[in-house]
Design a protein around this motif. Structure first.
Motif, PDB file in Angstrom:
ATOM      1  N   UNK A 200       0.856  -1.190   0.000  1.00  0.00           N
ATOM      2  CA  UNK A 200       0.000   0.000   0.000  1.00  0.00           C
ATOM      3  C   UNK A 200       0.895   1.244   0.000  1.00  0.00           C
ATOM      4  N   UNK A 201       0.811   1.987  -1.108  1.00  0.00           N
ATOM      5  CA  UNK A 201       1.719   3.101  -1.350  1.00  0.00           C
ATOM      6  C   UNK A 201       0.978   4.432  -1.338  1.00  0.00           C
ATOM      7  N   UNK A 202       1.649   5.432  -0.810  1.00  0.00           N
ATOM      8  CA  UNK A 202       1.229   6.816  -0.983  1.00  0.00           C
ATOM      9  C   UNK A 202       2.244   7.468  -1.910  1.00  0.00           C
ATOM     10  N   UNK A 203       1.777   7.942  -3.053  1.00  0.00           N
ATOM     11  CA  UNK A 203       2.657   8.629  -3.999  1.00  0.00           C
ATOM     12  C   UNK A 203       2.542  10.122  -3.759  1.00  0.00           C
ATOM     13  N   UNK A 204       3.583  10.705  -3.174  1.00  0.00           N
ATOM     14  CA  UNK A 204       3.632  12.150  -2.959  1.00  0.00           C
ATOM     15  C   UNK A 204       4.227  12.769  -4.217  1.00  0.00           C
ATOM     16  N   UNK A 205       3.342  13.205  -5.096  1.00  0.00           N
ATOM     17  CA  UNK A 205       3.726  13.633  -6.440  1.00  0.00           C
ATOM     18  C   UNK A 205       3.895  15.147  -6.510  1.00  0.00           C
ATOM     19  N   UNK A 206       4.788  15.565  -7.388  1.00  0.00           N
ATOM     20  CA  UNK A 206       4.976  16.994  -7.613  1.00  0.00           C
ATOM     21  C   UNK A 206       3.740  17.596  -8.279  1.00  0.00           C
ATOM     22  N   UNK A 207       3.375  18.793  -7.837  1.00  0.00           N
ATOM     23  CA  UNK A 207       2.244  19.503  -8.440  1.00  0.00           C
ATOM     24  C   UNK A 207       2.629  20.159  -9.762  1.00  0.00           C
ATOM     25  N   UNK A 235      -1.235  11.924  -4.055  1.00  0.00           N
ATOM     26  CA  UNK A 235      -1.553  13.293  -3.624  1.00  0.00           C
ATOM     27  C   UNK A 235      -0.455  14.200  -4.183  1.00  0.00           C
ATOM     28  N   UNK A 236      -0.809  15.426  -4.468  1.00  0.00           N
ATOM     29  CA  UNK A 236       0.150  16.338  -5.102  1.00  0.00           C
ATOM     30  C   UNK A 236       0.564  17.440  -4.132  1.00  0.00           C
ATOM     31  N   UNK A 237       1.786  17.905  -4.329  1.00  0.00           N
ATOM     32  CA  UNK A 237       2.336  18.942  -3.466  1.00  0.00           C
ATOM     33  C   UNK A 237       3.276  19.821  -4.265  1.00  0.00           C
ATOM     34  N   UNK A 238       3.344  21.094  -3.896  1.00  0.00           N
ATOM     35  CA  UNK A 238       4.393  21.960  -4.424  1.00  0.00           C
ATOM     36  C   UNK A 238       5.733  21.443  -3.923  1.00  0.00           C
ATOM     37  N   UNK A 239       6.812  21.800  -4.602  1.00  0.00           N
ATOM     38  CA  UNK A 239       8.138  21.268  -4.271  1.00  0.00           C
ATOM     39  C   UNK A 239       8.781  22.028  -3.113  1.00  0.00           C
ATOM     40  N   UNK A 247       0.499  18.073   2.817  1.00  0.00           N
ATOM     41  CA  UNK A 247      -0.155  17.113   1.926  1.00  0.00           C
ATOM     42  C   UNK A 247      -0.069  15.693   2.481  1.00  0.00           C
ATOM     43  N   UNK A 248       1.101  15.337   3.035  1.00  0.00           N
ATOM     44  CA  UNK A 248       1.266  13.988   3.586  1.00  0.00           C
ATOM     45  C   UNK A 248       0.415  13.794   4.828  1.00  0.00           C
ATOM     46  N   UNK A 249       0.389  14.795   5.683  1.00  0.00           N
ATOM     47  CA  UNK A 249      -0.412  14.680   6.911  1.00  0.00           C
ATOM     48  C   UNK A 249      -1.888  14.505   6.577  1.00  0.00           C
ATOM     49  N   UNK A 250      -2.383  15.299   5.636  1.00  0.00           N
ATOM     50  CA  UNK A 250      -3.794  15.154   5.231  1.00  0.00           C
ATOM     51  C   UNK A 250      -4.058  13.753   4.688  1.00  0.00           C
ATOM     52  N   UNK A 252      -2.434  10.910   5.221  1.00  0.00           N
ATOM     53  CA  UNK A 252      -2.358   9.863   6.234  1.00  0.00           C
ATOM     54  C   UNK A 252      -3.555   9.896   7.186  1.00  0.00           C
ATOM     55  N   UNK A 253      -4.059  11.089   7.468  1.00  0.00           N
ATOM     56  CA  UNK A 253      -5.224  11.205   8.361  1.00  0.00           C
ATOM     57  C   UNK A 253      -6.503  10.724   7.689  1.00  0.00           C
ATOM     58  N   UNK A 254      -6.535  10.750   6.359  1.00  0.00           N
ATOM     59  CA  UNK A 254      -7.774  10.388   5.651  1.00  0.00           C
ATOM     60  C   UNK A 254      -7.631   9.083   4.881  1.00  0.00           C
ATOM     61  N   UNK A 255      -6.694   8.243   5.304  1.00  0.00           N
ATOM     62  CA  UNK A 255      -6.454   6.997   4.573  1.00  0.00           C
ATOM     63  C   UNK A 255      -7.497   5.926   4.820  1.00  0.00           C
ATOM     64  N   UNK A 256      -8.291   6.079   5.882  1.00  0.00           N
ATOM     65  CA  UNK A 256      -9.312   5.065   6.168  1.00  0.00           C
ATOM     66  C   UNK A 256      -8.676   3.778   6.669  1.00  0.00           C
ATOM     67  N   UNK A 257      -9.227   2.651   6.234  1.00  0.00           N
ATOM     68  CA  UNK A 257      -8.752   1.354   6.712  1.00  0.00           C
ATOM     69  C   UNK A 257      -7.484   0.885   5.999  1.00  0.00           C
TER      70      UNK A 257
END
Length: 356
Positions: A200-207, A235-239, A247-250, A252-257
């Protein structure tokens, strides 16, 4: 004109003025024709003069202290011997490495490199000269689209020579492209994490809307799709570290199960933000969450644990780009083989936790 007492023009009593060595002197010392000297000193000898002969000419020129008259040659050829390196920004040390490599190759060929951070980032670059074509021989553009340098390059049937670094070959508009092997870099990251049991991956992608980031996202999706039960949330984020943290905190808090056990970041700065978000949520890297970056900036070893990331050979990339531009200017075929990249495994990645 005055004469010295010894009869030498411009001389002084008891002394003479040494004559500047000419191409004829070099030819005589090397045992070749003046035409061969001209080809070698003008870096146009390949395929026309033997390599051993070229080495002999260069050795003779160095011994005699001979330097070609670049001003006269440039005027004759209509050359400025100047290239422009356009980058999105100077805040990323990767571009400093690209410039260093490009300038190193340029200097060997009596070229200069002007570094130009585009005022609008990856957007259209404005002409920093009254007339770029009159001031430049060619352009290197790093991590920008061909459309972004259209104004600099010029339109019509004879646009200025352009080499695109880290850019889409399909959208190059006829320009030469030199790239890093980003597909392999993303493959190395993904396979490393999969081998450690991460599913299970979270891709923190450049905006930033850019080909270089699209390639990474596409390969990440392709590699993970091959394994049933694997998920990727993007999820996307400015560099910046601050935006990446938020962006990461949001996320992880909304990842659900289905909680991610690994965060794949498009950039080392994004990874630093992911670290800070994990700490805020009481998660340890890599015990609870593995994190990877891309670039291998100095930041990668300044954070704790040190970051697993993909090392990009920035200086070699600049060298390859400048060599390609010089080849284009000389009518030769440039080397456009993608440069290999390397996954550097450090302490930010480990086995996926048994209970996410």
């Amino acid at each position: 004109m005055t004469s010295g007492t010894d009869g030498t023009a411009g001389g002084s009593a008891g002394g003479t003025v040494a004559a500047r060595p000419t191409s004829r002197d070099v030819a005589r010392a090397a045992g070749v024709s003046q035409a061969a000297v001209s080809l070698v000193m003008g870096d146009k000898w390949r395929g026309r003069v033997a390599e051993t002969t070229a080495e002999r000419v260069r050795a003779a020129a160095q011994q005699l202290g001979y330097r070609p008259n670049l001003a006269a040659r440039n005027l004759r050829l209509g050359r400025t011997r100047t290239a422009l390196l356009v980058v999105p920004a100077l805040t990323n040390e990767f571009f400093a490495g690209v410039y260093t490599g490009a300038a190193r190759i340029a200097a060997r060929h009596d070229f200069g490199v002007v570094l130009y951070p585009s005022p609008d980032g990856i957007g259209p670059a404005r002409d920093p000269f009254p007339n770029a074509r009159a001031a430049l021989d060619g352009i290197l553009a790093s991590s920008m689209a061909a459309d972004a340098v259209a104004t600099l390059r010029g339109d019509g049937s004879s646009p200025m020579p352009l080499v695109m670094l880290d850019s889409d070959p399909a959208g190059s508009r006829g320009a030469t492209t030199v790239n890093l092997d980003l597909v392999d870099g993303t493959r190395q990251i993904t396979d490393h994490l999969l081998a450690h049991g991460h599913r299970h991956f979270l891709h923190l992608a450049s905006a930033v809307d850019s080909w270089t980031f699209d390639v990474r996202a596409h390969e990440l999706a392709a590699r993970t799709d091959r394994l049933p039960g694997t998920t990727v949330r993007t999820v996307r984020s400015a560099l910046t570290v601050e935006d990446a943290l938020a962006a990461t905190e949001r996320a992880l808090r909304t990842s659900g199960l289905v909680l991610p056990t690994a965060v794949v970041c498009d950039d080392d700065k994004l990874a630093a933000g992911a670290y800070k978000a994990a700490r805020r949520l009481g998660l340890r890297v890599p015990d609870h969450l593995s994190v990877t970056g891309f670039d291998d900036l100095s930041l990668a070893t300044a954070i704790e644990p040190e970051l697993t990331t993909v090392r990009l050979p920035a200086e070699e990339f600049g060298e390859r780009g400048m060599s390609a531009l010089l080849a284009v200017l000389d009518g030769r075929t440039p080397d456009t083989t993608p440069l290999p990249v390397e996954l550097i495994v450090r302490g930010s990645t480990g086995p996926a936790p048994a209970a996410p």
